[in-house]
Design an enzyme around this catalytic site. Structure first.
Site, short mmCIF file in Angstrom:
data_model
loop_
_atom_site.label_atom_id
_atom_site.label_comp_id
_atom_site.label_asym_id
_atom_site.label_seq_id
_atom_site.Cartn_x
_atom_site.Cartn_y
_atom_site.Cartn_z
N LYS B 24 0.83 -1.19 0.00
CA LYS B 24 0.00 0.00 0.00
C LYS B 24 0.87 1.25 0.00
CE LYS B 24 -3.94 -0.55 2.08
NZ LYS B 24 -4.07 -1.40 3.26
N ARG B 93 -3.02 2.58 8.44
CA ARG B 93 -3.30 1.29 7.79
C ARG B 93 -2.06 0.44 7.77
NH1 ARG B 93 -6.53 4.54 4.03
NH2 ARG B 93 -8.61 3.62 3.81
N GLY B 102 -7.39 -8.09 4.31
CA GLY B 102 -8.26 -8.24 5.48
C GLY B 102 -7.61 -8.89 6.68
N MET B 104 -4.98 -7.73 8.43
CA MET B 104 -4.47 -6.84 9.46
C MET B 104 -5.35 -5.61 9.58
SD MET B 104 -0.41 -7.43 9.07
CE MET B 104 -0.49 -6.87 7.39
N ARG B 336 -3.91 -0.92 -7.68
CA ARG B 336 -3.20 -2.21 -7.74
C ARG B 336 -3.68 -2.94 -8.99
NH1 ARG B 336 -6.47 -4.76 -2.57
NH2 ARG B 336 -8.53 -4.42 -3.45
N HIS B 451 -12.02 -42.56 -8.90
CA HIS B 451 -12.32 -42.98 -10.26
C HIS B 451 -13.14 -41.94 -11.02
CE1 HIS B 451 -14.71 -45.12 -13.34
NE2 HIS B 451 -13.55 -45.68 -13.59
N ARG B 557 -2.90 -45.34 -28.08
CA ARG B 557 -2.90 -46.67 -27.44
C ARG B 557 -3.69 -47.65 -28.28
NH1 ARG B 557 -3.96 -43.39 -22.07
NH2 ARG B 557 -4.94 -42.21 -23.72
N ARG B 613 1.63 -46.62 -30.01
CA ARG B 613 2.23 -47.57 -29.06
C ARG B 613 1.70 -48.96 -29.37
NH1 ARG B 613 1.04 -47.08 -22.75
NH2 ARG B 613 -0.95 -47.97 -23.40
N GLU B 748 9.21 -46.09 -18.87
CA GLU B 748 8.16 -46.15 -17.86
C GLU B 748 8.50 -47.10 -16.72
OE1 GLU B 748 4.50 -47.56 -19.66
OE2 GLU B 748 5.62 -48.62 -21.20
N SER B 767 9.65 -41.62 -24.91
CA SER B 767 8.45 -40.95 -24.43
C SER B 767 8.26 -41.40 -22.98
CB SER B 767 7.25 -41.35 -25.27
OG SER B 767 6.09 -40.73 -24.77
N GLY B 769 6.50 -42.31 -19.91
CA GLY B 769 5.15 -42.69 -19.47
C GLY B 769 5.10 -42.49 -17.97
N THR B 770 4.79 -41.26 -17.56
CA THR B 770 4.94 -40.95 -16.12
C THR B 770 3.91 -41.66 -15.27
OG1 THR B 770 3.67 -38.92 -16.46
CG2 THR B 770 6.06 -38.73 -16.44
N ASN B 771 2.79 -42.11 -15.86
CA ASN B 771 1.84 -42.85 -15.03
C ASN B 771 2.49 -44.12 -14.48
OD1 ASN B 771 0.18 -40.88 -15.96
ND2 ASN B 771 -1.27 -42.22 -17.01
N ASP B 772 3.02 -44.94 -15.36
CA ASP B 772 3.64 -46.17 -14.91
C ASP B 772 4.97 -45.90 -14.22
OD1 ASP B 772 1.50 -47.50 -15.83
OD2 ASP B 772 2.56 -48.75 -17.27
N CYS B 834 4.24 -38.54 -22.08
CA CYS B 834 2.86 -38.83 -22.49
C CYS B 834 2.01 -39.29 -21.31
CB CYS B 834 2.84 -39.86 -23.62
SG CYS B 834 3.48 -41.46 -23.14
N TYR B 854 8.78 -32.33 -26.25
CA TYR B 854 7.34 -32.10 -26.30
C TYR B 854 6.66 -32.71 -25.08
CZ TYR B 854 6.83 -36.98 -27.76
OH TYR B 854 6.87 -38.35 -27.81
#
Lengths: 888, 888
Positions: B24, B93, B102, B104, B336, B451, B557, B613, B748, B767, B769-772, B834, B854
């Site tokens: 401020k 202030r 809010g 202080m 601001r 899920h 897939r 794949r 993966e 590539s 496969g970060t899930n697995d 991926c 990518y």
């Protein structure tokens, strides 16, 4: 023109020149050099062999050099090659830098023809001379001229038969001449040319044949199998012949400087009077034990004894020698380090240290881990001749004899009273009670990693698996091998070290951990940087481990204690508890058992560290399997039993469904259980420290290490460590006992290894659980992999070794990384391995290389691990840091 | 003595001094500096706050410095603080360097007492003066003296009631005086002392109160939540008061320089005549739209317009301003950067680039990925006021209205005809057909990763989950929320962006990818180093992805094509085949389908790369579940159907048992299938290249990348790559088509990352496969973890983020390692991701940092990913290499 020396006299060579003179050539040279009686000779270098492989002919220069060198031999023995009066005969042998037994060729008695044989006969006797001549033609015919052996044998046998001779030695000189004539005719018939009578031509052709034998198909195959480079070449040894078959004052034999079975320091071997070397090997006449020579040829025996002592002193190793006595004079024809049994290897190594021949480190390097393995199991008495009726895979070492049973239940029942052998198509986890009760296990299916094999190795039980010749009929209860039918109760013997299956009982010898063995292993302990612990879950296993020399327990799995039939119902009630309160009630009951277990285990390991792992498996492992439970409920329902019984099963079913997991390996287990149900870990920690406190009060010294399983994130330890510490400290305070303890973790999922620097902020020790770490790092569910695709992967050499047995390169990389990261945060971090690879020699070398403090393995592998740890330390001293190789 | 300057005049400060003057203070200084009409004032630095936290008192030096600075303010406004004739009033202030709205305290009208109020009244008017006085006592009482607000309110309301006043503004001066007197009495009663009449004392107590408010509990909590350091301190702004409530020529208001909802370039805001700032906020009187001011106060409006333009030019950003008009003169009280909707953010950013205010990179950095997310879903019309009846977790963004259905089957059926909302306790994979047919999903259970949430996000369906207030009774088919019962067919609305559940239908606005949005995203593409692809398995998904701006498919897939009801029986026959020959027959049938699929997908992505794949899941996923099959057989058996039907099921059962796995995640799948059954991969590769060849002949440009799943060892690729190459090249040769293609692999499992240097010898692209990879690296089975312990882990902050949504530190370490190792072998190795994290902004920043080429994500996340990729590139330019932080 050859730029380097192409041909060496024996006296110019030495054992340092193995690369160019080959094994045989350099050792004959070495013996010559140190003044032993060796028939003079020369060596054509391996380099000449390599040149020959390109040119495919022997140059004039080489030929000239060979004969120039041979002239010197002629002068030494006072005979002349090709001379009709006093002919020099020579042998031509191959000899590569690396031993390739029987793979390449040998020709004896070169220099004989119709004329020189007469002179030779005058100098020896007619029988010796013509016998040598017929041997030359056959050997030369086979090796150089490539005439089939059978054709010579047919002639030889027909002459023998014609004259009614049973033994070769009964043949008269005339009959030998008849054979020679027919052999010469055969040669002409087969090659269109006569047998080469010119000794010089004979010699050159023989040398060429040896050079060519380097690249014969069986030699190439042998080198491929044993990973011997193809560009080494073989040397050719040309040596003056001596004859052990010139009469009763001649002979030939082989001898070890010490007994290769027992290691006893005494000449051991066999000899034959009036015979040539090949007669000893061929087994046509029965050789005499070497002691007899002491009486029959005392002078030669004394000379042999003198030489044996000298050779051992020179080589600092037990020797396997070949010799010939020609008219009373002893000649040495070969010496090399002698092969020996495991027991002999240990005894010889220890004795030689005591004799001052070698130092302890050399002794340690002379025994192989697989020899130690042999020493730890019952063996078939080597003096008994056995005829195996089938052969399977040598899945778990040792021999066993027992009455055939076909089911685990029968094995468990009968096994209490007598020795039984479990015979099955394959085994499953339900069979363990029967396996434990058996002497050994024989299966018709499965590979080296099948259930039977893995369990048998764990239990130290002999086992032969995948024995396809063994047809098991479980309905008829018969085992049929090559038509022979065995019934329940029939006795068979298996040898898990060789895979042999033998009919009936065979005499076994007990493993003896003799005084020398003990001494040897204690030297290993002193030499080794890493300590060896055992994985043990029960007091008896702990005692066994200590007997095998374990320096503590690296993995004590508390869940094994939960599985006891007496306790399982309590465990199930604990799992079915609706509230933490109810759960605690059942946990309190379990604690009573656990306190007792821990007390006895700590007692057995008094003064040595015990790493106790808190509960690891998912809870559903303690409940019935879904499919079985469904079947049970269906059956109960059809029988109209009390509804309450069914209701109880329904409650169980609900819980089983609730706890069911898609991938239990990656599920709700390990520290994840501890975080969800802290009361379980609290109970276990209470039990551990109540037991330890009691022991301490009893004047003992328990050393406790609490291990949290399946940590993947330091925050898990940040939650669990304070709970463990609080529980432990409260008990120690209450019992007024002082006890130092540590809290650490298993590194068994990749993230733990990758963030080991963070985890070491909390963990005081790391124990690598390579079984699970291998599963997660490779993405292999062990149970699934071994039954579904691992055999294929091994056969296609995608993985050279089973990664659950030998530490994998990728897993090793994680272990290495974790040790470095962990120690970057906690300098004195204690690190060890408690997976199955912790008892495997190659893996142990790797673990030494990355700087672990200890390995832990099943009690039966402890002695092997002790040796391997020592060898790794010594090897590092000799060769520097050990590196792990990349994926093959 | 304070060594640094403790108090600044506004004109001495600037926006660069945020750290010591607070937000401020520095912006008021900045406005002063650039010549805007700001009531003069001073700022006590944050450093003084920190000193105060230690000493808990204001030093004499500081006090002196404050009053010295205040004297300068007095001179500027020509008034004197505490002067009875012409008193200066000030506000006090708080203002920390980081906005803590809010959190202080603020006190207005300091300087008033019974005497100065008289002088003040003379200079303004009595009503203004006594109203200000009563406000001061209440604010001071609450903030400084900690008297409960209710006690003041009670007095105030009772006086209003007594005199029959409804609005505050109706109170007369006498009534105000009555209130003041009662307030003063209250203060005395509560504190035992009178209200401090000395203005200097008032001011010092107020400054202390602001300092103390830095450490009040709500401020500490706020800082903990937003990770604001506790050692910043707050500055104190002391500013001359101006009054918007002095009559009809005064007023107060707030205004945005552009419309914060639409982005339109036009002043937007509200104001009130004859009012103080808090009245606008409090909502007691309804403010007027700012346009009205143009007519009512044209001079002030023009001035505001001028200032707005000047501020935007100065700050190069849309501003949110507060102003007061005192007797016709406009005073700026705050400015601001203004908050705005997603649509406004994009429009403003694009407009400002066109206006030359900012450059494209600045524009890109001004829109947040979560705003893009909002733009891609239907929203509740912001002009509609809604009253939620319940709130759940905002699981999948967007709003939806529909008729309630309680089962997936009903949803699938009714959803064809009308808009339905699936309401369930939770969903399972069996419900997908119903979820697809619904407008949105509401569940009473589950977390952000349940899920329903995961599937809804994948489908781009609005979803609220874990809404505990929603009681679902599936038997009665009712949904009960706080007693109100909804039946099937009743309409509800959910807002998946907020978690709100609303009764009945609400007007929704469609997502508009306006011209500006398109322009904006195309700038992102130009700025970004990484490309964005989509995960798409069907031609329609491929088309959708292209529409959202995907630059190819990163993961197609092929198994999804197997699951089609028309094809599944063929797949099952293929699996049940006894021989490779039989299997090939069924594969040939499947190929027909696959060729068609690939043709259409390649067509949709014409000219852009498509990574296909090969078959990944274990074969048992295509067969019925064991438990279901057992039940089916039991039922068939009881019904006495044709024996052959049962027999067929028995064969199926046998296969299901045979293929059953303990841990399918780590089982016989991916490249392991390809090695076991090369004919499956051969079929798939044939289909891919037959489709591509056809397309090429049709004049299109397919760019094919064949991806082998689940590689863990380079030897797997050494076996599979030649098979793929041979199959592809034969087809291309046969069809006489030239086509460049590449063969790569998914990374993966950890071993693949650890040995990426070896794998890159064969693989032309990686590539991730970060899930697995997350499942194996963390040892988390996703299905099990999310239903069993992951929620607990997130709530205990063991993992700060769900590692399946935001790339985990350990997994990231493996990705980084694999990229480096891979490129050490193959310099031009193409790398991408991926897995699900490929569309998550924080993860994208990480992937940019490790140098991926990518990211690939679900089509609905493509625009977010395009922005994130651009922001990562720009951020790196600004700040250098991005690093990932360690485990929290």
């Amino acid at each position: 023109m050859a730029k380097t020396k192409a041909v060496y006299q024996f006296k110019e060579g030495s054992s340092q020149m193995r690369q160019i003179l080959g094994g045989k050539g350099c050792e004959l040279s070495e013996m010559t050099r140190i003044g032993l009686p060796v028939p003079p000779g020369i060596v054509v270098t391996t380099e000449q062999c390599l040149i020959y492989q390109k040119t495919k002919k022997i140059s004039k220069d080489l030929r000239a050099e060979i004969f120039k060198a041979l002239a010197y031999v002629e002068r030494q023995v006072g005979k002349k090659f090709g001379d009709e009066k006093n002919p020099l005969l020579v042998s031509v042998r191959s000899g590569a830098p690396v031993s390739m037994p029987g793979m390449m060729d040998t020709i004896l008695n070169l220099g004989l023809n119709d004329k020189t044989v007469v002179g030779f006969a005058k100098n020896t006797n007619e029988r010796t001379a013509y016998d040598a001549y017929r041997r030359l033609i056959q050997m030369f015919g086979e090796v150089v001229l490539e005439i089939k052996k059978e054709k010579f044998d047919k002639i030889f046998d027909s002459v023998k038969e014609e004259h009614g001779r049973k033994q070769d030695i009964e043949l008269t000189v005339d009959e030998l001449k008849e054979i020679i004539s027919k052999f010469r005719h055969l040669v002409h018939e087969e090659t269109g040319k006569g047998f080469p009578d010119d000794p010089h031509e004979q010699l050159m052709l023989a040398v060429e044949a040896v050079f060519n034998s380097w690249n014969n198909p069986r030699a190439i195959t042998y080198r491929n199998i044993y990973k011997i480079p193809h560009d080494m070449g073989t040397a050719v040894v040309i040596q003056a012949m001596v004859f052990g078959n010139t009469g009763q004052n001649s002979g030939t034999g082989v001898a070890f400087t010490r007994n290769p079975s027992t290691g006893e320091k005494k000449l051991y071997g066999e000899y034959l009077i009036n015979a040539q070397g090949e007669d000893v090997v061929a087994g046509i006449r029965t050789p005499q034990p070497i002691e007899k020579m002491k009486r029959e040829m005392p002078k030669a025996y004394k000379e042999l004894e003198r030489i044996a002592k000298l050779l051992e002193k020179h080589y600092r190793e037990m020797q396997d020698m070949e010799f010939t006595i020609e008219n009373g004079k002893l000649w040495m024809l070969q010496t090399r380090a002698g092969k020996r049994t495991a027991a002999a290897a240990v005894k010889i190594a220890v004795d030689m240290v005591k004799e001052g021949l070698i130092n302890k480190e050399e002794a340690i390097m002379r025994v192989s881990p697989s020899q130690i393995d042999q020493l730890l199991h019952r063996q078939i008495d080597p003096s008994v001749k056995v005829s195996p009726i089938a052969k399977g895979l040598p899945a778990s070492p040792g021999a066993a004899t027992g009455k055939i049973v076909f089911t685990a239940d029968e094995a468990a029942e009968l096994g209490k009273k007598e020795k039984v052998m479990l015979v099955a198509v394959e085994t499953t986890p339900d069979d363990i009670h029967g396996m434990i009760a058996s002497q050994g296990i024989l299966t018709s299916r499965g590979g080296m990693t099948c259930h039977a094999a893995v369990v048998a190795r764990g239990l130290g039980l002999p086992s032969v698996v995948g024995c396809e010749a063994a047809k098991v009929d479980l309905d008829k209860k018969t085992l049929t091998i090559n038509g022979k039918v065995f019934k329940e109760g029939d006795i068979i013997t298996i040898d898990g070290s060789t895979g042999n299956v033998i009919e009936g009982e065979v005499r076994l010898i007990e493993p003896t951990i003799s005084g020398e063995f003990d001494t040897f292993l204690s030297w290993c302990d002193s030499a080794a940087r890493m300590k060896v612990r055992a994985n043990a879950d029960t007091p008896s296993a702990a005692k066994g481990a200590r007997k095998f020399g374990a320096k503590g327990i690296g993995l004590c799995r508390t869940e094994r204690m939960f599985n006891d039939p007496e306790r399982l119902p309590i465990v199930q009630k604990m799992i079915l508890s609706e509230t933490a309160e109810e759960r605690k009630k059942w946990l309190a009951k379990l604690k009573e058992f656990q306190v007792k277990d821990f007390y006895e285990i700590f007692l057995a390991m008094d003064g040595l560290p015990v790493t106790v792992r808190l509960l690891d498996p998912p809870l559903h492992e303690f409940l019935p399997k879904l499919e079985e439970l469904l079947a049970e409920i269906a059956e109960l329902s059809s029988k109209k039993v009390d509804e309450r019984v069914i209701e109880e099963k329904q409650i169980l079913l609900k819980k089983v469904r609730e706890l069911q997991e898609f991938n239990p390996m990656l599920g709700h287990r390990g520290s994840r259980l501890g975080i969800t149900y802290p009361e379980i870990y609290e109970m276990q920690v209470s039990a551990i420290f109540e037991a330890a406190a009691k022991l301490k009060k009893d004047g003992k010294n328990p050393i406790v290490e609490v291990m949290v399983p399946l940590i993947g994130n330091v925050n898990e330890l940040k939650i669990l460590k304070p709970i463990i510490k609080k529980t432990a400290d409260e008990i120690l305070a209450r019992e007024k006992v002082k006890l130092n303890y540590t809290i650490g973790t298993m590194i068994e999922i990749p993230r733990a290894a990758l963030t080991a620097d963070e985890i070491a902020q909390e963990a005081e020790f790391f124990s690598f659980g390579t079984n699970d770490l291998t599963q997660t790092t490779l993405g292999f569910s062990r149970d699934d992999a071994e039954s579904k695709f691992l055999q294929l992967y091994l056969s296609k050499e995608i993985y050279k070794d089973n990664p659950f047995e030998v530490v994998d390169y990728g897993v090793g990389k994680l272990v290495d990384m974790a040790v470095k990261l962990g120690r970057s945060t906690r300098k004195n971090l204690k690190t060890g391995v408690c997976g199955e690879t912790g008892g495997e020699p190659n893996s142990i070398h790797f673990y030494h290389g990355v700087g672990l403090d200890y390995v832990s393995c099943s009690q039966y592998r402890v002695p092997i691990a002790r040796l391997s740890c020592a060898q790794a330390t010594i090897k590092e001293k000799q060769k520097g840091k050990i590196k792990v190789s990349k994926t093959d």
